[in-house]
Design an enzyme around this catalytic site. Sequence first.
Site, PDB file in Angstrom:
ATOM      1  N   ASN A   3     -10.614  -0.388   1.213  1.00  0.00           N
ATOM      2  CA  ASN A   3      -9.160  -0.307   1.107  1.00  0.00           C
ATOM      3  C   ASN A   3      -8.766  -0.924  -0.233  1.00  0.00           C
ATOM      4  OD1 ASN A   3      -6.388  -0.810   1.229  1.00  0.00           O
ATOM      5  ND2 ASN A   3      -6.411  -1.400   3.375  1.00  0.00           N
TER       6      ASN A   3
ATOM      7  N   HIS B 214      -3.007   6.839   2.551  1.00  0.00           N
ATOM      8  CA  HIS B 214      -3.567   5.514   2.307  1.00  0.00           C
ATOM      9  C   HIS B 214      -4.742   5.317   3.250  1.00  0.00           C
ATOM     10  CE1 HIS B 214      -4.209   1.301   1.950  1.00  0.00           C
ATOM     11  NE2 HIS B 214      -3.627   0.994   3.098  1.00  0.00           N
TER      12      HIS B 214
ATOM     13  N   CYS C 254       0.800  -1.232   0.000  1.00  0.00           N
ATOM     14  CA  CYS C 254       0.000   0.000   0.000  1.00  0.00           C
ATOM     15  C   CYS C 254       0.833   1.283   0.000  1.00  0.00           C
ATOM     16  CB  CYS C 254      -0.963  -0.005   1.186  1.00  0.00           C
ATOM     17  SG  CYS C 254      -2.087  -1.425   1.176  1.00  0.00           S
TER      18      CYS C 254
END
Length: 339
Positions: free
Chosen positions: A287, A257, A117
């Site tokens: 996500n 993020h 990520c």
Amino acid sequence: MAAARRTAGILATGSYLPKEEIDNEQLTERAGTTAEWIQRKTRISFRRYAARDEATSDLATRAAAAALEQAGLDAERVGYIIVATSTGDSPQPPTSHLVQNALGAYNAACFDINVVCSGFVYGLALARALLAIQPDTYALVVGADIYSRILDFTDRRTAVLFGDGAGAALVGTVPEPYGILACDLSSRGEAHGLIHVKAGGSRLPASHETVAAGDHYFRMNGRGVRDFVMENVPPLLESLVNGTGHRLDQVDAFIPHQANGVLLDELIERSGLTGARTPRTLERYGNVGSASVPVALDEANRSGMLGDGDLVLLAGFGGGMSTGASLLRWSATTPLEAG
């Protein structure tokens, strides 16, 4: 009068989210939980899943094409394609080469990076370094993941969090004082066990036994990840911003993020960024891994959230463990040089 010095900056953005929308109720039976629990623990209401005939390169291509369209740039003028993903189409060839072929960007050098990520922020730092060497070209930095293919839907700790998507940024040179002011990347390999997919690589190749054991599924220690983020990310952001001669309370927009809504709220508070504008894509998309930062950046860009001259702070964190941050002076009107 001397021409203004130029540095790397973001010229355009794009994103792509698959059509299939999954709400919390659709996950409750398989994950053994309730819609109320999912909402309370994650702040997520919906996520998108890729269609059966969509692979990561397909999502990445559509996001990259949207960025090129916004910029008005032909794909053949792109010098580099960097695809950040931990769910590539296959072990070989690189997903970036499939994106190149689909776009027709045949003059580009292409490669993948896997920093989970944090990948998009790492890719942005790489693009900045490449343009310092070759300032007359352009780089496409893409973050794309399809997590729905590697989730254990009986594990409510992970199954409810993730969705699929892709985001992209076209990087080129812009006149100072616009552009990327600073980047900071760090890796903490001693924490590699917090997020992992155990099987499918050279240490534990695919077999009937690994499949039966569920070792190809994504696994995460959520509490450990939260502790890692709170210990490492706020000081990273403060150090990066202060190092450019600015303060955190001067940041206009924060694009982190978006792993979990509760974690996001805590990170904003802990980092002293409550006064910054922060797009909330997590509620609608979940996500989306490597795509999280560029998807949120594209939404902020296209919605008018980012103003000319704004200080924009990007932050990634994820498996490895890794962290990355970048501070930009945003240009709302950055014309491309005539071709």
